[in-house]
Scaffold this motif. Structure first.
Motif, PDB file in Angstrom:
ATOM      1  N   ASP A 106       0.850  -1.189   0.000  1.00  0.00           N
ATOM      2  CA  ASP A 106       0.000   0.000   0.000  1.00  0.00           C
ATOM      3  C   ASP A 106       0.895   1.251   0.000  1.00  0.00           C
ATOM      4  O   ASP A 106       2.116   1.152   0.143  1.00  0.00           O
ATOM      5  CB  ASP A 106      -1.000  -0.038   1.166  1.00  0.00           C
ATOM      6  CG  ASP A 106      -0.373   0.143   2.541  1.00  0.00           C
ATOM      7  OD1 ASP A 106       0.710   0.762   2.647  1.00  0.00           O
ATOM      8  OD2 ASP A 106      -0.981  -0.314   3.531  1.00  0.00           O
ATOM      9  N   THR A 151       1.556   3.388   2.110  1.00  0.00           N
ATOM     10  CA  THR A 151       2.286   3.649   3.349  1.00  0.00           C
ATOM     11  C   THR A 151       3.423   2.655   3.563  1.00  0.00           C
ATOM     12  O   THR A 151       4.184   2.780   4.524  1.00  0.00           O
ATOM     13  CB  THR A 151       1.340   3.611   4.570  1.00  0.00           C
ATOM     14  OG1 THR A 151       1.046   2.245   4.925  1.00  0.00           O
ATOM     15  CG2 THR A 151       0.050   4.353   4.305  1.00  0.00           C
ATOM     16  N   ALA A 208       3.043  -0.896   3.722  1.00  0.00           N
ATOM     17  CA  ALA A 208       2.638  -2.199   4.259  1.00  0.00           C
ATOM     18  C   ALA A 208       2.391  -3.177   3.112  1.00  0.00           C
ATOM     19  O   ALA A 208       1.688  -2.867   2.156  1.00  0.00           O
ATOM     20  CB  ALA A 208       1.379  -2.060   5.111  1.00  0.00           C
ATOM     21  N   LEU A 211      -3.565  -4.062  10.509  1.00  0.00           N
ATOM     22  CA  LEU A 211      -2.613  -3.202   9.825  1.00  0.00           C
ATOM     23  C   LEU A 211      -2.108  -2.145  10.792  1.00  0.00           C
ATOM     24  O   LEU A 211      -2.901  -1.472  11.453  1.00  0.00           O
ATOM     25  CB  LEU A 211      -3.299  -2.533   8.627  1.00  0.00           C
ATOM     26  CG  LEU A 211      -2.525  -1.415   7.929  1.00  0.00           C
ATOM     27  CD1 LEU A 211      -1.256  -1.942   7.276  1.00  0.00           C
ATOM     28  CD2 LEU A 211      -3.418  -0.708   6.913  1.00  0.00           C
ATOM     29  N   THR A 245       0.258   1.252  10.582  1.00  0.00           N
ATOM     30  CA  THR A 245       0.782   2.136   9.547  1.00  0.00           C
ATOM     31  C   THR A 245       1.051   3.517  10.105  1.00  0.00           C
ATOM     32  O   THR A 245       0.478   3.906  11.126  1.00  0.00           O
ATOM     33  CB  THR A 245      -0.224   2.236   8.379  1.00  0.00           C
ATOM     34  OG1 THR A 245       0.236   3.204   7.431  1.00  0.00           O
ATOM     35  CG2 THR A 245      -1.608   2.642   8.865  1.00  0.00           C
ATOM     36  N   THR A 304      -2.832   6.438   8.899  1.00  0.00           N
ATOM     37  CA  THR A 304      -4.094   5.688   8.868  1.00  0.00           C
ATOM     38  C   THR A 304      -5.099   6.300   7.902  1.00  0.00           C
ATOM     39  O   THR A 304      -5.894   5.586   7.289  1.00  0.00           O
ATOM     40  CB  THR A 304      -4.709   5.589  10.275  1.00  0.00           C
ATOM     41  OG1 THR A 304      -4.871   6.912  10.811  1.00  0.00           O
ATOM     42  CG2 THR A 304      -3.808   4.791  11.212  1.00  0.00           C
ATOM     43  N   ALA A 340      -4.124   5.131   4.446  1.00  0.00           N
ATOM     44  CA  ALA A 340      -4.423   3.705   4.320  1.00  0.00           C
ATOM     45  C   ALA A 340      -5.921   3.477   4.170  1.00  0.00           C
ATOM     46  O   ALA A 340      -6.357   2.661   3.356  1.00  0.00           O
ATOM     47  CB  ALA A 340      -3.884   2.948   5.532  1.00  0.00           C
ATOM     48  N   ASN A 360      -2.078   3.096  14.538  1.00  0.00           N
ATOM     49  CA  ASN A 360      -0.956   3.915  14.132  1.00  0.00           C
ATOM     50  C   ASN A 360       0.357   3.352  14.650  1.00  0.00           C
ATOM     51  O   ASN A 360       0.419   2.767  15.732  1.00  0.00           O
ATOM     52  CB  ASN A 360      -1.149   5.345  14.632  1.00  0.00           C
ATOM     53  CG  ASN A 360      -0.245   6.320  13.916  1.00  0.00           C
ATOM     54  OD1 ASN A 360       0.954   6.383  14.166  1.00  0.00           O
ATOM     55  ND2 ASN A 360      -0.828   7.096  13.009  1.00  0.00           N
ATOM     56  N   PRO A 394       5.670  -0.333   8.582  1.00  0.00           N
ATOM     57  CA  PRO A 394       4.248  -0.642   8.399  1.00  0.00           C
ATOM     58  C   PRO A 394       4.083  -2.128   8.113  1.00  0.00           C
ATOM     59  O   PRO A 394       4.901  -2.721   7.402  1.00  0.00           O
ATOM     60  CB  PRO A 394       3.843   0.214   7.201  1.00  0.00           C
ATOM     61  CG  PRO A 394       4.842   1.328   7.168  1.00  0.00           C
ATOM     62  CD  PRO A 394       6.118   0.731   7.651  1.00  0.00           C
TER      63      PRO A 394
END
Length: 265
Positions: free
Chosen positions: A118, A120, A122, A149, A151, A154, A157, A195, A205
């Protein structure tokens, strides 16, 4: 579990490790799984089972040509989200700022898969089912119960996942979970998000699997005896008692005795 997983729902997890047999021994002993190194035509991929039903995959980390990666990638579980149209989902991934890392590729008649990141950072997988929907047992001792998740952004995401799959995000309404976000499919929570501020500095992440257990403390003790480590010792929270651990090769995972299990499918 009734029928296939709805698109956007975590449906499968697998682990790529330097020592596949050591990972099989660790998790089979810890959770009561059954598993062995798979046939060569499947790249040795191990489909671990619990009560005769598929629960997770384990495979030796290698390059496409079978050589040993240098450097060796980190040992982490990959969470796969179900999709009914992987090609269009992958286009949405790139359109929304994500990165396709591998695939799409067919896995015999079982389905099609891809691994992406993604915006961020992850990493997660996508699975379009053929004859294989995903985990055949959940919410029981030793089986997957939740995926989370963590990250650094957020909001970004939330926007990303909602744009690639039919999921929505909402703040958790459970007391004591302020700042926690839930992913929902059809109005039902299927995964969570928090977070990175809640984790040690430098943590990347990531998607983390949670396994249900009848006794978090016993699993924590068994993990350390088997060469794993404790990242967050057993503690109580509104949804149950949990711990965050690593296996003997450093792969992080969480265990929880849930007060009111929320099935992922």
């Amino acid at each position: 579990m009734n029928g296939p997983y709805k698109p956007g729902t975590p449906c499968w997890i697998d682990l790529f490790v330097p020592d596949q047999q050591a990972a099989l021994d660790f998790y089979c002993d810890l959770f009561g799984w059954q598993g062995e190194i798979g046939p060569a035509e499947q790249g040795g991929y191990s489909v671990c089972t619990l009560k005769g039903k598929p629960v997770a995959g384990i495979m030796k980390a290698s390059n496409p040509d079978g050589s040993v990666p240098d450097p060796m990638p980190p040992t982490v579980w990959t969470t796969y989200l179900s999709t009914d149209a992987i090609d269009s989902t992958l286009k949405s991934v790139t359109d929304a700022g994500g990165t396709v890392m591998m695939g799409p590729m067919g896995v015999m008649d079982l389905g099609r898969m891809a691994v992406v990141a993604d915006p961020t950072g992850a990493v997660f997988g996508l699975w379009e089912p053929g004859t294989f929907d995903g985990a055949g047992i959940v919410n029981e001792h030793g089986a997957l119960i939740w995926n989370e998740l963590t990250t650094g952004d957020t909001a970004a995401a939330s926007a990303f996942y909602s744009s690639i799959l039919p999921v929505t995000t909402a703040a958790s309404e459970m007391p004591g979970t302020e700042g926690y976000t839930e992913f929902k499919v059809g109005g039902r929570a299927v995964a969570g998000m928090m977070n990175l501020d809640n984790l040690p500095p430098g943590t990347p992440p990531n998607w983390l699997p949670y396994f249900h257990t009848d006794s978090v403390d016993e699993i924590q003790a068994a993990t350390t005896r088997a060469g794993g480590n404790v990242l967050a010792p057993a503690f109580d929270m509104p949804v149950g008692r949990m711990a965050v651990l690593t296996d003997s090769q450093g792969g992080p995972f969480a265990v929880i005795t849930a007060n009111a299990p929320e099935p992922p499918a």
